[in-house]
Write a protein that holds these residues in place. Structure first.
Motif, PDB file in Angstrom:
ATOM      1  N   GLY A   1       0.827  -1.198   0.000  1.00  0.00           N
ATOM      2  CA  GLY A   1       0.000   0.000   0.000  1.00  0.00           C
ATOM      3  C   GLY A   1       0.861   1.248   0.000  1.00  0.00           C
ATOM      4  N   HIS A   2       0.290   2.372  -0.485  1.00  0.00           N
ATOM      5  CA  HIS A   2       1.067   3.611  -0.469  1.00  0.00           C
ATOM      6  C   HIS A   2       1.247   4.086   0.960  1.00  0.00           C
ATOM      7  N   SER A   3       0.428   3.540   1.873  1.00  0.00           N
ATOM      8  CA  SER A   3       0.555   3.856   3.298  1.00  0.00           C
ATOM      9  C   SER A   3       0.168   2.586   4.053  1.00  0.00           C
TER      10      SER A   3
ATOM     11  N   GLY B   1      -3.937  -3.914  -1.966  1.00  0.00           N
ATOM     12  CA  GLY B   1      -3.738  -2.553  -1.473  1.00  0.00           C
ATOM     13  C   GLY B   1      -3.637  -1.581  -2.620  1.00  0.00           C
ATOM     14  N   SER B   2      -3.469  -0.330  -2.259  1.00  0.00           N
ATOM     15  CA  SER B   2      -3.453   0.713  -3.277  1.00  0.00           C
ATOM     16  C   SER B   2      -2.028   1.104  -3.609  1.00  0.00           C
ATOM     17  N   GLY B   3      -1.674   0.984  -4.862  1.00  0.00           N
ATOM     18  CA  GLY B   3      -0.303   1.286  -5.289  1.00  0.00           C
ATOM     19  C   GLY B   3       0.331  -0.021  -5.720  1.00  0.00           C
TER      20      GLY B   3
ATOM     21  N   GLY C   1      -8.401  -3.615  -7.118  1.00  0.00           N
ATOM     22  CA  GLY C   1      -8.051  -2.271  -7.590  1.00  0.00           C
ATOM     23  C   GLY C   1      -6.600  -2.004  -7.260  1.00  0.00           C
ATOM     24  N   GLY C   2      -6.300  -0.762  -6.945  1.00  0.00           N
ATOM     25  CA  GLY C   2      -4.960  -0.444  -6.473  1.00  0.00           C
ATOM     26  C   GLY C   2      -4.023   0.097  -7.528  1.00  0.00           C
ATOM     27  N   LEU C   3      -4.512   0.260  -8.771  1.00  0.00           N
ATOM     28  CA  LEU C   3      -3.625   0.817  -9.807  1.00  0.00           C
ATOM     29  C   LEU C   3      -3.250   2.247  -9.429  1.00  0.00           C
TER      30      LEU C   3
ATOM     31  N   VAL D   1     -11.264  -6.138 -13.369  1.00  0.00           N
ATOM     32  CA  VAL D   1     -10.376  -5.240 -12.637  1.00  0.00           C
ATOM     33  C   VAL D   1     -11.263  -4.243 -11.902  1.00  0.00           C
ATOM     34  N   GLU D   2     -10.790  -3.737 -10.755  1.00  0.00           N
ATOM     35  CA  GLU D   2     -11.694  -2.993  -9.874  1.00  0.00           C
ATOM     36  C   GLU D   2     -11.059  -1.695  -9.352  1.00  0.00           C
ATOM     37  N   PRO D   3     -10.703  -0.819 -10.259  1.00  0.00           N
ATOM     38  CA  PRO D   3      -9.997   0.389  -9.826  1.00  0.00           C
ATOM     39  C   PRO D   3     -10.935   1.488  -9.341  1.00  0.00           C
TER      40      PRO D   3
ATOM     41  N   MET E   1      -8.945  14.966   3.088  1.00  0.00           N
ATOM     42  CA  MET E   1      -8.384  14.317   4.276  1.00  0.00           C
ATOM     43  C   MET E   1      -7.020  13.660   4.021  1.00  0.00           C
ATOM     44  N   ARG E   2      -6.696  13.374   2.761  1.00  0.00           N
ATOM     45  CA  ARG E   2      -5.555  12.498   2.446  1.00  0.00           C
ATOM     46  C   ARG E   2      -4.207  12.968   3.014  1.00  0.00           C
ATOM     47  N   PRO E   3      -3.881  14.258   2.907  1.00  0.00           N
ATOM     48  CA  PRO E   3      -2.577  14.668   3.461  1.00  0.00           C
ATOM     49  C   PRO E   3      -2.486  14.420   4.968  1.00  0.00           C
TER      50      PRO E   3
ATOM     51  N   MET F   1      -4.324  12.273   6.775  1.00  0.00           N
ATOM     52  CA  MET F   1      -4.496  10.853   7.094  1.00  0.00           C
ATOM     53  C   MET F   1      -3.284  10.004   6.703  1.00  0.00           C
ATOM     54  N   TYR F   2      -2.730  10.274   5.522  1.00  0.00           N
ATOM     55  CA  TYR F   2      -1.640   9.422   5.014  1.00  0.00           C
ATOM     56  C   TYR F   2      -0.351  10.179   4.712  1.00  0.00           C
ATOM     57  N   GLY F   3      -0.355  11.484   4.881  1.00  0.00           N
ATOM     58  CA  GLY F   3       0.803  12.273   4.436  1.00  0.00           C
ATOM     59  C   GLY F   3       0.862  12.328   2.919  1.00  0.00           C
TER      60      GLY F   3
ATOM     61  N   ALA G   1     -10.035  11.161  -6.563  1.00  0.00           N
ATOM     62  CA  ALA G   1     -10.241   9.918  -5.810  1.00  0.00           C
ATOM     63  C   ALA G   1     -10.000  10.178  -4.332  1.00  0.00           C
ATOM     64  N   TYR G   2     -10.927   9.734  -3.503  1.00  0.00           N
ATOM     65  CA  TYR G   2     -10.811   9.858  -2.051  1.00  0.00           C
ATOM     66  C   TYR G   2     -10.675  11.324  -1.616  1.00  0.00           C
ATOM     67  N   GLY G   3     -11.255  12.211  -2.406  1.00  0.00           N
ATOM     68  CA  GLY G   3     -11.338  13.617  -2.028  1.00  0.00           C
ATOM     69  C   GLY G   3     -12.700  13.820  -1.393  1.00  0.00           C
TER      70      GLY G   3
HETATM   71  N1  LLP Z   1     -11.156  -2.930  -4.352  1.00  0.00           N
HETATM   72  C1  LLP Z   1     -11.099  -3.099  -3.018  1.00  0.00           C
HETATM   73  C2  LLP Z   1     -11.544  -4.351  -2.426  1.00  0.00           C
HETATM   74  C3  LLP Z   1     -10.607  -2.062  -2.208  1.00  0.00           C
HETATM   75  O1  LLP Z   1     -10.538  -2.238  -0.898  1.00  0.00           O
HETATM   76  C4  LLP Z   1     -10.191  -0.843  -2.810  1.00  0.00           C
HETATM   77  C5  LLP Z   1      -9.712   0.257  -1.990  1.00  0.00           C
HETATM   78  C6  LLP Z   1     -10.276  -0.737  -4.211  1.00  0.00           C
HETATM   79  C7  LLP Z   1     -10.758  -1.796  -4.953  1.00  0.00           C
HETATM   80  C8  LLP Z   1      -9.871   0.515  -4.933  1.00  0.00           C
HETATM   81  O2  LLP Z   1      -8.560   0.873  -4.701  1.00  0.00           O
HETATM   82  P1  LLP Z   1      -7.875   1.983  -5.651  1.00  0.00           P
HETATM   83  O3  LLP Z   1      -7.901   1.445  -7.046  1.00  0.00           O
HETATM   84  O4  LLP Z   1      -8.714   3.204  -5.555  1.00  0.00           O
HETATM   85  O5  LLP Z   1      -6.522   2.187  -5.084  1.00  0.00           O
HETATM   86  N2  LLP Z   1      -8.488   6.268   1.113  1.00  0.00           N
HETATM   87  C9  LLP Z   1      -7.255   5.752   0.551  1.00  0.00           C
HETATM   88  C10 LLP Z   1      -7.470   4.543  -0.288  1.00  0.00           C
HETATM   89  C11 LLP Z   1      -8.200   3.440   0.412  1.00  0.00           C
HETATM   90  C12 LLP Z   1      -8.517   2.318  -0.480  1.00  0.00           C
HETATM   91  C13 LLP Z   1      -9.407   1.317   0.152  1.00  0.00           C
HETATM   92  N3  LLP Z   1      -9.748   0.259  -0.731  1.00  0.00           N
HETATM   93  C14 LLP Z   1      -6.550   6.878  -0.220  1.00  0.00           C
HETATM   94  O6  LLP Z   1      -7.005   8.020  -0.171  1.00  0.00           O
HETATM   95  O7  LLP Z   1      -5.515   6.643  -0.825  1.00  0.00           O
END
Ligand code: LLP
Length: 415
Positions: free
Chosen positions: A148-150, A189-191, A222-224, A263-265, A302-304, A306-308, A373-375
């Protein structure tokens, strides 16, 4: 990638932002539908793109995804309701519910709407199976490692609450309740880094072989990542797809049937499409530090805190003064909240950083990039601050897709 507001060919350019500043009260979010469509195109090789709506769950964004033939993931009853309002169908696979537990109300609605469940715990299987035998399910598997990125966004391994550790234990429960296992899912995770990715693909293939059930789908989760910094490289989608496609082919051979690759981004589709526009309201020196205080806080972005997390910053002047990009000063950007952590230039763990930014005046505007995203989806009412407006730029029109919450609306829940 942060859009350069002075040269960008996207709609997130100075002219449009200045127009919006004149029309609306800051702070507000802006999204560019074109950027979202372009990102969708990059993933077209996957059989199914399922938007992780937690990243940006505005109904209008969901409608845009639906128009582009995407499916959607929901992680709460609220997200299921949003998906239904946006036009995604019940009694189909358009919405999948992903979680590690059910609350009573969500469980009963999932059964009523016949929504497939991506189960992250054995208890979910028992609770679902005992009242809805035959229900379509996925297993979300914890591959025993994560990334994860964090630390807070790492969703695999022993320190994560997500997914099923021993998927073979799920099989007797599935059989007992005649649940219909349609897919396996992994999200670490993300990243992404390609080494981890290879490991996930291997773990997925191994899990399929262990379980040996005739599933139809595998999901890469997801996580790309997206480049938040100007000099960062975007992810190589060809490489990402090809690793997963190889896993799919192996699985397909093993099970002797076609397998659909999903895929689930979240972030990848919407992150770069959004900005947060806010206004400078005060400037002060604290010892050697130059603080610029703006009208958006971590209740908005919140991101800065919460995660820096890093969000690139651009400055637009309030008057017709030229912003001199070459004349910069080390600046700390803070918000209006009653906490020292309300700082947008910080590292994980709360270490305050300064950033070289052009000299600003009260009344200037600060643009935070890549906040799609996540804004808005992580905003809160902390300090009794209303949720702010969201604007979508689509087909050369500016559309308010969420108006600013009123104080009356905010307080009405308590009256
Ligand atoms: N699928 C599942 C099961 C997940 O838990 C998540 C993210 C995704 C897909 C989508 O991940 P993405 O592609 O967006 O990285 N609030 C944090 C990110 C939390 C992600 C939680 N789960 C942020 O602001 O970076």
């Amino acid at each position: 990638m942060p859009q350069i507001i002075h040269q960008t060919e996207s709609n997130l350019n100075v002219k449009n932002i200045k127009y919006l500043i004149k029309q609306y009260q800051s702070p507000f979010w802006v999204y560019d539908a074109n950027i979202i469509s372009n990102k969708i195109q990059l993933l077209k090789k996957f059989d199914i793109i399922r938007f992780a709506q937690k990243a940006c769950s505005n109904i209008h964004i969901l409608k845009l995804m639906r128009k582009n033939n995407l499916k959607v993931d929901a992680v709460s009853l609220g997200e299921i309701k949003r998906a239904l309002i946006a036009g995604f169908k019940k009694n189909s696979d358009e919405i999948v519910f992903t979680a590690d537990l059910f609350d009573e109300e969500t469980l009963s609605k999932i059964i009523k709407y016949n929504i497939p469940v991506n189960a992250g715990s054995l208890d979910m299987l028992k609770q679902l199976g005992s009242i809805s035998p035959g229900h379509r399910i996925w297993l979300r598997i914890n591959p025993k490692f994560g990334y994860g990125h964090s630390k807070k966004t790492n969703t695999g391994g022993e320190n994560s609450k997500h997914g099923i550790w021993d998927p073979h234990l799920a099989i007797p429960i599935i059989k007992k309740y005649n649940l219909k296992l349609i897919g396996l899912h992994m999200h670490i995770g993300s990243g992404v880094n390609y080494e981890h990715l290879k490991k996930v693909c291997y773990a997925m293939t191994k899990s399929v072989m262990q379980i040996n059930e005739k599933i139809t789908y595998i999901s890469a989760g997801g996580g790309l990542p997206i480049p938040y910094q100007l000099n960062e490289e975007p992810i190589n989608i060809k490489k990402y797809f090809s690793l997963w496609n190889k896993a799919r082919e192996k699985i397909s051979q093993f099970l002797n049937k076609p397998i659909q690759l999903e895929v689930e981004p979240g972030r990848f589709l919407v992150g770069e499409s959004g900005i947060l526009v806010s206004q400078v309201r005060a400037i002060k020196n604290m010892g050697n530090k130059n603080f610029v205080l703006i009208d958006a806080g971590f209740n908005d972005l919140m991101r800065p805190t919460m995660y820096g997390s890093y969000h690139h910053i651009s400055v637009i002047s309030s008057k017709n003064r030229e912003i001199n990009e070459n004349k910069t000063i080390e600046t700390v950007i803070g918000g209006p909240l009653c906490e020292s952590g309300d700082i947008f230039t910080q590292k994980e763990g709360g270490r305050i950083e300064s950033r070289k930014l052009p000299l600003m005046e009260v009344g200037d505007y600060i643009i935070f990039h890549d906040t799609g995203a996540y804004g808005a989806s992580m905003s809160s009412n902390y300090n009794t601050r209303p949720l702010i407006q969201e604007i979508l730029i689509e087909n050369n029109t500016f559309k308010t897709i969420r108006r600013r919450q009123t104080f009356e609306e905010l307080l009405s829940l308590e009256q």
